[in-house]
Design a protein around this motif. Structure first.
Motif, PDB file in Angstrom:
ATOM      1  N   UNK A 110     -36.409-102.970   0.397  1.00 18.16           N
ATOM      2  CA  UNK A 110     -37.482-103.233   1.054  1.00 18.16           C
ATOM      3  C   UNK A 110     -37.006-103.321   2.495  1.00 18.16           C
ATOM      4  N   UNK A 111     -35.861-104.002   2.845  1.00 16.74           N
ATOM      5  CA  UNK A 111     -35.143-104.218   4.207  1.00 16.74           C
ATOM      6  C   UNK A 111     -33.965-103.612   4.346  1.00 16.74           C
ATOM      7  N   UNK A 112     -33.005-104.361   3.538  1.00 13.05           N
ATOM      8  CA  UNK A 112     -31.576-104.052   3.649  1.00 13.05           C
ATOM      9  C   UNK A 112     -31.047-103.923   2.239  1.00 13.05           C
ATOM     10  N   UNK A 113     -30.102-102.990   1.920  1.00 12.52           N
ATOM     11  CA  UNK A 113     -29.333-103.150   0.735  1.00 12.52           C
ATOM     12  C   UNK A 113     -27.858-102.991   1.177  1.00 12.52           C
ATOM     13  N   UNK A 114     -27.166-104.022   1.485  1.00 14.85           N
ATOM     14  CA  UNK A 114     -25.797-104.007   2.080  1.00 14.85           C
ATOM     15  C   UNK A 114     -24.768-104.245   1.169  1.00 14.85           C
ATOM     16  N   UNK A 115     -23.558-103.618   1.281  1.00 11.95           N
ATOM     17  CA  UNK A 115     -22.370-104.064   0.367  1.00 11.95           C
ATOM     18  C   UNK A 115     -22.751-104.093  -0.941  1.00 11.95           C
ATOM     19  N   UNK A 116     -22.520-105.266  -1.541  1.00 13.03           N
ATOM     20  CA  UNK A 116     -22.773-105.637  -3.160  1.00 13.03           C
ATOM     21  C   UNK A 116     -24.293-105.137  -3.472  1.00 13.03           C
ATOM     22  N   UNK A 130     -37.788 -97.980   3.047  1.00 12.90           N
ATOM     23  CA  UNK A 130     -38.656 -97.916   4.066  1.00 12.90           C
ATOM     24  C   UNK A 130     -37.870 -97.039   5.112  1.00 12.90           C
ATOM     25  N   UNK A 131     -38.630 -96.464   5.754  1.00 12.99           N
ATOM     26  CA  UNK A 131     -37.962 -95.894   7.070  1.00 12.99           C
ATOM     27  C   UNK A 131     -37.321 -96.688   7.857  1.00 12.99           C
ATOM     28  N   UNK A 132     -37.532 -97.673   7.909  1.00 18.40           N
ATOM     29  CA  UNK A 132     -37.087 -99.039   8.750  1.00 18.40           C
ATOM     30  C   UNK A 132     -36.142 -99.676   7.954  1.00 18.40           C
ATOM     31  N   UNK A 133     -35.772 -99.138   6.693  1.00 16.43           N
ATOM     32  CA  UNK A 133     -34.853-100.077   6.070  1.00 16.43           C
ATOM     33  C   UNK A 133     -33.321 -99.358   6.240  1.00 16.43           C
ATOM     34  N   UNK A 184     -17.097 -95.152   3.265  1.00 18.41           N
ATOM     35  CA  UNK A 184     -16.853 -96.425   2.910  1.00 18.41           C
ATOM     36  C   UNK A 184     -15.720 -96.972   3.977  1.00 18.41           C
ATOM     37  N   UNK A 185     -14.678 -96.162   4.458  1.00 25.33           N
ATOM     38  CA  UNK A 185     -13.769 -96.375   5.230  1.00 25.33           C
ATOM     39  C   UNK A 185     -14.305 -96.897   6.567  1.00 25.33           C
ATOM     40  N   UNK A 186     -15.356 -96.222   6.901  1.00 25.95           N
ATOM     41  CA  UNK A 186     -15.821 -96.459   8.075  1.00 25.95           C
ATOM     42  C   UNK A 186     -17.047 -97.414   8.162  1.00 25.95           C
ATOM     43  N   UNK A 187     -17.297 -98.091   7.074  1.00 27.81           N
ATOM     44  CA  UNK A 187     -18.491 -99.099   6.995  1.00 27.81           C
ATOM     45  C   UNK A 187     -19.712 -98.659   7.307  1.00 27.81           C
ATOM     46  N   UNK A 188     -20.209 -97.478   6.932  1.00 23.06           N
ATOM     47  CA  UNK A 188     -21.379 -96.706   7.205  1.00 23.06           C
ATOM     48  C   UNK A 188     -22.735 -97.390   7.140  1.00 23.06           C
ATOM     49  N   UNK A 189     -23.346 -97.458   8.114  1.00 21.83           N
ATOM     50  CA  UNK A 189     -25.158 -97.755   7.973  1.00 21.83           C
ATOM     51  C   UNK A 189     -25.650 -96.559   7.863  1.00 21.83           C
ATOM     52  N   UNK A 190     -26.740 -96.692   7.048  1.00 21.09           N
ATOM     53  CA  UNK A 190     -27.645 -95.456   6.787  1.00 21.09           C
ATOM     54  C   UNK A 190     -28.990 -96.017   6.899  1.00 21.09           C
ATOM     55  N   UNK A 191     -29.951 -95.537   8.012  1.00 23.46           N
ATOM     56  CA  UNK A 191     -31.260 -95.873   8.092  1.00 23.46           C
ATOM     57  C   UNK A 191     -32.068 -95.237   7.009  1.00 23.46           C
ATOM     58  N   UNK A 200     -28.619 -91.042  -0.993  1.00 23.26           N
ATOM     59  CA  UNK A 200     -28.447 -92.177  -1.337  1.00 23.26           C
ATOM     60  C   UNK A 200     -30.007 -92.639  -1.731  1.00 23.26           C
ATOM     61  N   UNK A 201     -30.914 -92.074  -1.271  1.00 22.61           N
ATOM     62  CA  UNK A 201     -32.190 -92.649  -1.591  1.00 22.61           C
ATOM     63  C   UNK A 201     -33.069 -91.254  -2.013  1.00 22.61           C
TER      64      UNK A 201
END
Length: 281
Positions: A110-116, A130-133, A184-191, A200-201
């Motif tokens: 819905x918004x964020x799915x980070x880390x665990x 979501x495209x903004x997720x 994972x090493x770079x702590x990567x964020x994906x919109x 991943x989706x």
């Protein structure tokens, strides 16, 4: 068993000297008011930190999710996620519970799915975002105390956990483990668009599938500032009991009260970090 035949994650508890903490950057970027516009009777909502939350008494636990799955029974299930992550082992336990569900599991970020929380998201037979997720993946981390041999042992202990996560992400994305390890090493964020592009989706959520509870978001500002401070102090090496006693004293001894001057949390983090160094020296 999940329709996708997802890999299991085998993880045992670490020694008590190690403690997982939520990611401060993820908490900062998390919008707690984001939620599904419509939820059904077979929907499980994961809209909080993963694991029991010391600061509010809330949090999403594997026990709660397992109970929800038992109540749903032999039916398809929808899992709505908006979480900055939290306890790695609770995340793994929730992933494995969803993985074992005999019917289709649809995950909606819905918004964020980070880390665990990103681990939990991978349990979906279908993942919508979501495209903004956002999805965020990184290596598991701990605060370990001891001499160089203890720290080396802690690093060796973490290796199989990171490898297990890399297996899950690579299985989902169809990417090599080497590539996923770089993420994972770079702590990567994906919109949202990047998550779908990288595998991943699977699909985008419709814009009208997401709603925002502004009252909830405003109410969470203070406690989120406290979570961020707690996480950043953990990285200075201050033990959990000492951090939380200091923060409780700062807030007048009320665990879920907003700390003062939450508009300047960065300055408060710096001041408390300096205090921790003074205490430890």
């Amino acid at each position: 068993m999940s329709l996708r035949k997802l890999p299991e994650i085998a993880a045992a508890r670490l020694p008590t000297v190690c403690a997982f903490e939520p990611d401060a950057d993820a908490v900062e970027r998390w919008s707690p008011g984001m939620m599904a516009a419509v939820s059904g009777e077979t929907t499980i909502s994961i809209l909080d930190v993963i694991g029991e939350d010391y600061w509010t008494g809330g949090g999403v636990t594997s026990k709660r999710v397992a109970a929800a799955l038992r109540a749903i029974g032999d039916q398809d299930v929808v899992v709505d996620i908006n979480s900055p992550g939290g306890d790695f082992f609770e995340g793994v336990a929730i992933y494995n519970a969803l993985r074992a569900h005999p019917r289709k599991v649809t995950v909606r970020v819905i918004g964020l799915a980070a880390s665990a929380a990103s681990i939990i998201a991978m349990a979906g037979d279908e993942i919508q975002i979501g495209k903004a997720g956002f999805l965020m993946i990184h290596n598991s981390w701990v605060m370990a105390i001891g001499n160089r041999h203890d720290l080396a042992d802690a690093a060796r202990t973490m290796e199989p956990f990171d490898d297990a996560m890399a297996t899950v992400y690579s299985d989902r994305a169809g990417a090599t483990k080497a590539k996923v390890t770089e993420w994972m090493d770079g702590e990567t964020w994906f919109n949202g668009e990047q998550a779908v592009q990288e595998g991943l989706a699977d699909a985008f959520l419709a814009a009208d599938a997401v709603a925002e509870d502004k009252t909830k978001a405003e109410a969470a500002r203070g406690v989120n500032a406290t979570r961020r401070i707690d996480a950043r102090l953990a990285k200075t090496g201050m033990p959990r009991t000492e951090r939380r006693a200091l923060l409780a004293e700062l807030k007048g001894g009320t665990p879920d009260a907003a700390p003062p001057a939450t508009h300047d949390a960065g300055a408060l983090v710096a001041a408390l970090a300096a205090a921790s160094l003074t205490i430890r020296s």
